[in-house]
Motif scaffolding. Structure first.
Motif, PDB file in Angstrom:
ATOM      1  N   UNK A   1       0.484  -1.283   0.240  1.00 30.64           N
ATOM      2  CA  UNK A   1       0.320  -0.227  -0.011  1.00 30.64           C
ATOM      3  C   UNK A   1       0.718   0.974   0.200  1.00 30.64           C
ATOM      4  N   UNK A   2       1.414   1.459   1.165  1.00 34.28           N
ATOM      5  CA  UNK A   2       3.109   2.401   0.462  1.00 34.28           C
ATOM      6  C   UNK A   2       3.605   2.534  -0.648  1.00 34.28           C
ATOM      7  N   UNK A   3       4.040   1.135  -1.291  1.00 28.59           N
ATOM      8  CA  UNK A   3       4.385   1.705  -2.385  1.00 28.59           C
ATOM      9  C   UNK A   3       3.461   2.435  -3.619  1.00 28.59           C
ATOM     10  N   UNK A   4       2.372   1.688  -3.302  1.00 24.22           N
ATOM     11  CA  UNK A   4       0.987   1.853  -4.253  1.00 24.22           C
ATOM     12  C   UNK A   4       0.938   4.052  -4.079  1.00 24.22           C
ATOM     13  N   UNK A   5       1.122   4.378  -3.565  1.00 28.00           N
ATOM     14  CA  UNK A   5       0.455   5.240  -2.158  1.00 28.00           C
ATOM     15  C   UNK A   5       1.407   7.137  -2.817  1.00 28.00           C
ATOM     16  N   UNK A   6       3.193   5.634  -2.740  1.00 28.01           N
ATOM     17  CA  UNK A   6       3.855   6.526  -3.294  1.00 28.01           C
ATOM     18  C   UNK A   6       3.741   7.334  -5.055  1.00 28.01           C
ATOM     19  N   UNK A   7       3.987   6.184  -5.177  1.00 29.60           N
ATOM     20  CA  UNK A   7       3.505   5.800  -7.771  1.00 29.60           C
ATOM     21  C   UNK A   7       2.414   6.897  -7.767  1.00 29.60           C
ATOM     22  N   UNK A   8       1.704   6.740  -6.639  1.00 28.02           N
ATOM     23  CA  UNK A   8       0.286   7.426  -7.110  1.00 28.02           C
ATOM     24  C   UNK A   8       0.535   8.870  -7.295  1.00 28.02           C
ATOM     25  N   UNK A   9       1.300   9.537  -5.631  1.00 25.68           N
ATOM     26  CA  UNK A   9       1.796  10.414  -5.500  1.00 25.68           C
ATOM     27  C   UNK A   9       3.224  10.780  -6.093  1.00 25.68           C
ATOM     28  N   UNK A  10       3.602  10.352  -7.190  1.00 20.17           N
ATOM     29  CA  UNK A  10       4.681  10.860  -8.267  1.00 20.17           C
ATOM     30  C   UNK A  10       3.881  11.442  -9.620  1.00 20.17           C
ATOM     31  N   UNK A  11       2.984   9.838  -9.640  1.00 20.44           N
ATOM     32  CA  UNK A  11       2.108  10.037 -11.082  1.00 20.44           C
ATOM     33  C   UNK A  11       1.125  11.550 -11.320  1.00 20.44           C
ATOM     34  N   UNK A  12       0.948  11.976 -10.036  1.00 18.85           N
ATOM     35  CA  UNK A  12       0.020  13.383  -9.415  1.00 18.85           C
ATOM     36  C   UNK A  12       1.242  14.573  -9.490  1.00 18.85           C
ATOM     37  N   UNK A  13       2.166  14.557  -9.434  1.00 17.46           N
ATOM     38  CA  UNK A  13       2.826  15.791  -9.364  1.00 17.46           C
ATOM     39  C   UNK A  13       4.210  15.312 -10.459  1.00 17.46           C
ATOM     40  N   UNK A  14       4.034  15.940 -11.573  1.00 14.74           N
ATOM     41  CA  UNK A  14       5.546  15.208 -12.544  1.00 14.74           C
ATOM     42  C   UNK A  14       6.456  15.053 -11.799  1.00 14.74           C
ATOM     43  N   UNK A  15       7.511  14.214 -11.698  1.00 14.57           N
ATOM     44  CA  UNK A  15       8.658  14.876 -11.338  1.00 14.57           C
ATOM     45  C   UNK A  15       9.638  14.247 -12.341  1.00 14.57           C
TER      46      UNK A  15
END
Length: 320
Positions: free
Chosen positions: A77-91
């Motif tokens: 769950x933590x890994x998925x949240x990190x990925x979703x956070x990255x995709x929500x804010x392009x880096x």
């Protein structure tokens, strides 16, 4: 067996200690829950749950397995949240290829505006004179300004249509005079970019077509070199309007033969990018930003299309 799904189902049963409650919370049938737990036990070759008609209880092995499942599922769950956070804010870094003319006229403004919205994105820009110098597929995005788009297996998005203007510097006009008809160009010094469609310029007015053969004093593949030569007063040039907007406004260049329509004077700025299904969020965000930016302008936006045979040959041409 989907072991991860089975672990999720087992964990819910272990929390509820009730198969029916676990099924209801998961939104699946009792039979699916029972079958999943049984399959997991068969896979592990150990009993995880003791079940009777009255109660459900974890075995010692089941309790240990439940604790391990909880740790693993929390990490997932933590890994998925990190990925979703990255995709929500392009880096990330965008690799962009651009013709020199576009990089000098519009690209910097686009990158500045996008960076203001997405401060965690950086850019690696390659500037080229002709599209033959680069392999567009090696970049996240490629801009190109073409009279006729070459064959491409990439997604090709038309952004805006430009038109050529014939210009000269006031210093040149003062020295050589200003041509009032296309035929008068034969008596003038012509600066020619090698991306020009022909060694002649053709004009039209109410009296018909006027073709002027060219004997240029300067020939180069660089539109920027042609522009610089024109500004210094070397001769008369044919240049895309977006490349000389400032010079025309400031008066360092003057538009000539405005009573005549220049044939084959249009080119389109295209944005090329891969159509791969897993395009990164930073690339998708930039594509959407550029399209939205040009949507309010005098644009020729069309749906992105993959094609190996695309051409822009007339005012009404579109991606097929």
């Amino acid at each position: 067996m989907n072991q991860l799904d089975s672990m999720r189902i087992f964990s819910k049963v272990a929390e509820c200690l009730n198969f029916a409650d676990a099924a209801r919370q998961l939104g699946i049938s009792n039979a699916v829950v029972t079958r999943s737990v049984a399959t997991l036990e068969n896979h592990l070759r150990i009993r995880l749950i003791n079940r009777t008609t009255r109660r459900v209880a974890l075995t010692t092995a089941g309790q240990a397995y439940f604790e391990g499942c909880q740790d693993l599922l929390r990490q997932l769950t933590a890994m998925e949240q990190r990925i979703l956070s990255t995709t929500a804010h392009p880096v990330g870094c965008l690799r962009i290829a651009s013709p020199a003319s576009f990089s000098q006229s519009k690209l910097a403004m686009i990158l500045t505006a996008f960076r203001a919205e997405q401060p965690h994105v950086s850019f690696d820009v390659t500037v080229y004179e002709t599209i033959n110098e680069i392999a567009a597929e090696n970049y996240d995005l490629c801009f190109t300004a073409e009279r006729r788009l070459r064959d491409s297996s990439m997604v090709c998005r038309p952004l805006v249509r430009m038109h050529d203007v014939v210009v000269a510097a006031p210093a040149y006009i003062a020295r050589r005079g200003q041509p009032t008809t296309p035929a008068a160009l034969t008596e003038h010094d012509i600066l020619l970019a090698t991306d020009a469609p022909n060694r002649y310029w053709e004009f039209r007015d109410l009296n018909g077509a006027h073709r002027v053969s060219l004997n240029p004093i300067l020939t180069t593949q660089s539109l920027l070199a042609v522009k610089s030569a024109a500004v210094t007063g070397l001769g008369i040039a044919r240049i895309a309007n977006v490349l000389v907007e400032r010079e025309l406004a400031e008066g360092s260049l003057v538009a000539l033969l405005r009573d005549f329509q220049l044939d084959s004077n249009e080119r389109t700025v295209w944005m090329l990018y891969s159509g791969q299904p897993f395009i990164t969020q930073v690339v998708r965000s930039f594509i959407d930003f550029v399209v939205d930016r040009y949507r309010d302008e005098d644009a020729v936006l069309a749906r992105p299309t993959r094609s190996t045979r695309m051409a822009l040959g007339s005012n009404d041409a579109r991606i097929q």
